[in-house]
Write an enzyme that holds these catalytic residues in place. Structure first.
Site, PDB file in Angstrom:
ATOM      1  N   HIS A 171       0.818  -1.212   0.000  1.00  0.00           N
ATOM      2  CA  HIS A 171       0.000   0.000   0.000  1.00  0.00           C
ATOM      3  C   HIS A 171       0.854   1.265   0.000  1.00  0.00           C
ATOM      4  O   HIS A 171       0.432   2.318  -0.490  1.00  0.00           O
ATOM      5  CB  HIS A 171      -0.913  -0.015   1.230  1.00  0.00           C
ATOM      6  CG  HIS A 171      -2.151   0.805   1.095  1.00  0.00           C
ATOM      7  ND1 HIS A 171      -2.164   2.089   0.591  1.00  0.00           N
ATOM      8  CD2 HIS A 171      -3.452   0.522   1.414  1.00  0.00           C
ATOM      9  CE1 HIS A 171      -3.404   2.557   0.608  1.00  0.00           C
ATOM     10  NE2 HIS A 171      -4.197   1.622   1.093  1.00  0.00           N
ATOM     11  N   ASP A 407     -11.155  -3.584 -18.375  1.00  0.00           N
ATOM     12  CA  ASP A 407     -11.430  -4.459 -19.518  1.00  0.00           C
ATOM     13  C   ASP A 407     -10.159  -4.628 -20.354  1.00  0.00           C
ATOM     14  O   ASP A 407      -9.696  -3.691 -20.991  1.00  0.00           O
ATOM     15  CB  ASP A 407     -12.555  -3.859 -20.362  1.00  0.00           C
ATOM     16  CG  ASP A 407     -12.918  -4.711 -21.566  1.00  0.00           C
ATOM     17  OD1 ASP A 407     -12.306  -5.787 -21.755  1.00  0.00           O
ATOM     18  OD2 ASP A 407     -13.806  -4.297 -22.329  1.00  0.00           O
TER      19      ASP A 407
END
Length: 464
Positions: A171, A407
């Site tokens: 992170h 996508d």
């Protein structure tokens, strides 16, 4: 509940780096926004895609493009291919990229029930761990400097069914908004066969010097890190026996959320002294889940002793447009305020528990819009203190991250999962894949608690 067998075999292990000589050696100093995340366990995210092709088709026709597009994308998002360098105490950690740095990239083949993995119903938490890559171990030099890789990837093929892209990353390198900027950029480059238009149109802003620190927050947070953070391990969320846990996805439809908001507003009108509430979809969802979780812990308990016991709820607020100095919307790093609110057990379990939760969460969100750095000097200490109570609920993800917009050319993900909630006990939030305005909520609970949570969820939905 028997655990299904997923046989996973490694096909290939390689390294993917930015194109040669495309990125100069670069040191990125950590900002005060990054330092709290030095404590955070690695993030683990899975993306499942339907792809009804045999394994040899994937390795021959798709994998080369996938890896090449990743290399091109890492040229701009090079911090993810870099290392975190943690020198001995009193020396500030930093991120360092050098020529030759790369991301471990594993390709595997799995035999098992693909459709089960993308379902919402409760499943053994161990099922998803087959598809999460491992970060290489840290290297420790003679002067005790730790050099820690920041990201690794695994692509698992389910022959003639689908694939899973698994990522693990630290992170401290990137918050959720930055990470998903990277993922969508990689997906776009892959989908277009190497077209870099999206990177030119929306490049990451990697200069962490943009973060101004007039109040000396960095020094305060570093001193906390040096004094105890580098050795402290939060064990409150660790579950040694994953066999006792299941994970499930619960969906709040758009109608549910609108009904919940209207119910809260009605409660507000019934309270003459009530101040105006901030009732966003995020606030309403978090309040609803928080109350359901606490109710599930006390299902069947008639004696609510110690109603004054405090329960805590923690979330983060993106500060890119909330600071007194400008931060680009494509800033790559961490730019999150840590927000923690508290309510007494009696308030959460009362008839208006959801309303009380909306009030405190909404007030904190509203405060973060104008005073994002209020209390920032004690972010690390506050988190440690609240974590050790055992009554802290945290949130991973956000409906605003657009997870299902990733996508690669095979359509939207069939499912995306945040795997590290199995350990941390957090709830995960994402936009609903199948309905605009809905929310997906991911939970990992002990087997004996999942039925109680479901009962609390269904009972609470009857309020509106």
């Amino acid at each position: 509940m028997a655990q299904p067998t997923y046989r996973v075999s490694v096909i290939e292990q390689s390294q993917v780096a930015p194109p040669p000589s495309s990125v100069p050696a670069t040191t990125l100093s950590l900002s005060f926004f990054d330092i709290p995340w030095l404590l955070c366990r690695p993030m683990q995210r899975l993306f499942f895609y339907e792809l009804p092709q045999p394994t040899n088709y994937f390795t021959q026709a798709i994998l080369p493009t996938l890896k090449h597009s990743l290399s091109l994308t890492l040229q701009r998002f090079f911090p993810l291919a870099a290392n975190l360098v943690c020198p001995p105490q009193t020396h500030k950690p930093h991120i360092f990229y050098a020529e030759g740095n790369s991301v471990p990239f594993t390709v595997a083949e799995a035999a098992g029930d693909f459709n089960r993995l993308v379902a919402n119903y409760p499943r053994d938490v161990r099922e998803l761990h087959h598809f999460v890559p491992q970060l290489p171990p840290a290297h420790v030099s003679s002067d005790k400097t730790r050099v820690i890789p920041l990201m690794a990837m695994q692509v698992t093929v389910f022959p003639n069914e689908g694939i899973c892209i698994g990522i693990i990353f630290c992170h401290v390198a990137a918050d959720g908004r930055a990470f998903h900027h990277f993922m969508k950029s990689w997906a776009s480059v892959c989908r277009t066969g190497g077209d870099l238009t999206c990177l030119d149109r929306s490049p990451p802003f990697n200069d962490r010097a943009v973060m101004k620190d007039p109040n000396g927050l960095e020094q305060n947070l570093l001193e906390d890190w040096w004094s105890w953070g580098s050795a402290w391990t939060d064990d409150t969320g660790l579950i040694n026996d994953f066999a006792e846990k299941v994970r499930a996805t619960f969906v709040l439809s758009r109608a549910h959320i609108e009904g919940l908001k209207q119910w809260v507003k009605g409660q507000c009108m019934n309270k003459e002294d009530s101040e105006p509430l901030h009732v966003s979809t995020f606030v309403a969802t978090c309040a609803f889940i928080w109350v359901c979780l606490i109710k599930s812990q006390y299902n069947g308990v008639s004696d609510f002793s110690d109603n004054s016991e405090l329960f805590y709820f923690a979330f983060v607020a993106d500060c890119r447009n909330r600071l007194k100095f400008p931060v680009p919307c494509t800033y790559f790093g961490n730019c999150l305020a840590i927000c923690i609110v508290a309510l007494e057990k009696g308030e959460l379990l009362g008839e208006t528990g959801i309303f009380e939760a909306v009030k405190v969460i909404g007030n904190k969100v509203r405060q973060s819009e104008t005073e994002a750095l209020r209390g920032a000097e004690t972010w690390l200490l506050d988190w440690k203190e609240k974590s050790e109570t055992g009554t802290l609920v945290t949130v991973a993800g956000s409906p605003r991250l657009g997870v299902y917009e990733t996508d690669f050319g095979w359509g939207r993900p069939k499912k995306s999962e945040v795997v590290h909630i199995d350990v941390t006990g957090a709830i995960s939030l994402a936009e609903c894949r199948d309905e605009e305005g809905g929310i997906e909520v991911g939970l990992a609970l002990r087997r004996k608690n999942i039925a109680d949570f479901t009962a609390a969820w269904e009972q609470s939905l009857k309020l509106f």
